[in-house]
Design an enzyme around this catalytic site. Structure first.
Site, PDB file in Angstrom:
ATOM      1  N   CYS A 164       1.044  -0.946   0.054  1.00 15.89           N
ATOM      2  CA  CYS A 164      -0.083  -0.015  -0.161  1.00 15.89           C
ATOM      3  C   CYS A 164       1.016   0.990  -0.132  1.00 15.89           C
ATOM      4  O   CYS A 164       1.598   1.264   0.720  1.00 15.89           O
ATOM      5  CB  CYS A 164      -0.883  -0.105   1.403  1.00 15.89           C
TER       6      CYS A 164
ATOM      7  N   CYS B  88       0.271   3.223   3.490  1.00 15.88           N
ATOM      8  CA  CYS B  88       0.736   2.693   4.769  1.00 15.88           C
ATOM      9  C   CYS B  88       1.879   1.588   4.852  1.00 15.88           C
ATOM     10  O   CYS B  88       2.526   1.153   5.802  1.00 15.88           O
ATOM     11  CB  CYS B  88      -0.327   2.243   5.711  1.00 15.88           C
TER      12      CYS B  88
ATOM     13  N   CYS C 190      -7.023  -1.040   1.455  1.00 14.67           N
ATOM     14  CA  CYS C 190      -5.971  -1.778   2.421  1.00 14.67           C
ATOM     15  C   CYS C 190      -6.934  -1.942   3.638  1.00 14.67           C
ATOM     16  O   CYS C 190      -7.491  -0.955   4.243  1.00 14.67           O
ATOM     17  CB  CYS C 190      -4.974  -0.585   2.381  1.00 14.67           C
TER      18      CYS C 190
ATOM     19  N   CYS D  60      -5.092   0.802   6.224  1.00 13.87           N
ATOM     20  CA  CYS D  60      -5.295   2.142   6.358  1.00 13.87           C
ATOM     21  C   CYS D  60      -6.751   2.500   5.797  1.00 13.87           C
ATOM     22  O   CYS D  60      -7.036   3.615   5.770  1.00 13.87           O
ATOM     23  CB  CYS D  60      -4.217   2.895   5.894  1.00 13.87           C
TER      24      CYS D  60
ATOM     25  N   CYS E  79      -8.276  -5.678  -9.849  1.00 18.27           N
ATOM     26  CA  CYS E  79      -7.957  -4.584 -10.976  1.00 18.27           C
ATOM     27  C   CYS E  79      -7.552  -3.409  -9.948  1.00 18.27           C
ATOM     28  O   CYS E  79      -8.428  -2.807  -9.243  1.00 18.27           O
ATOM     29  CB  CYS E  79      -9.179  -4.416 -11.811  1.00 18.27           C
TER      30      CYS E  79
END
Length: 164
Positions: free
Chosen positions: A79, A82, A127, A130, A150
């Protein structure tokens, strides 16, 4: 006279009733809490403009613009907000859609929600640490899962494997 008073009372009752059927929250509407939480201003300071709009405002990057689209290195996609590991390079494949695509996430690190933003139901991915918007998952991917995650490339950073 009685019927006129009953009619007036009935009208007042109807007008006075507040309909709340549209105000009820569905089970998926509770505010979600995440291990990493920041204010909008903190996110804006830490992310690029493109990362902010995709991760925090659920925008979509233009297809075929991600630097990660053609990345063939071995490693982990994390991510961009984070650093949580989200996808492994072994599960990445060329979907032809213009966005990095994976057939499997790193279990427990990607969370899902329902999205009706374009008029029909889609499964949104974010995510799990976060809450950053990643993209959507579809049922038209390759074996072994049949899924196509995707993902907006701008929502990801890539950490190459180190050779020992």
């Amino acid at each position: 006279m009685v019927s006129k008073n009953v009619l007036i009372a009935l009208c007042l009752m109807i007008i006075g009733c507040k309909g709340v059927s549209q105000e009820k929250e569905s089970p998926g509407d509770e505010p979600k809490s995440f291990a990493v939480t920041k204010t909008e201003e903190e996110w804006k300071k830490e992310l690029t403009e493109a990362e902010f709009y995709v991760l925090r405002k659920a925008a979509t990057e233009n297809p075929f613009t991600s630097e990660l689209l053609e990345n063939k290195e071995k490693g982990t996609y994390v991510c961009a907000g984070c650093g949580t590991p989200l996808f492994r390079s072994e599960t990445k494949y060329r979907s032809g859609t213009g966005w990095p695509s994976f057939y499997q996430e790193i279990e427990g690190n990607v969370a899902y929600d329902v999205d009706y933003k374009i008029g029909y139901k889609r499964t949104e991915e974010h995510c799990a640490t976060c809450g950053g918007h990643l993209g959507h998952v579809f049922d038209d991917g390759p074996k072994p899962t049949g899924l196509r995650h995707c993902i907006n490339g701008v929502a990801l950073d890539f950490i190459p494997d180190t050779s020992d």
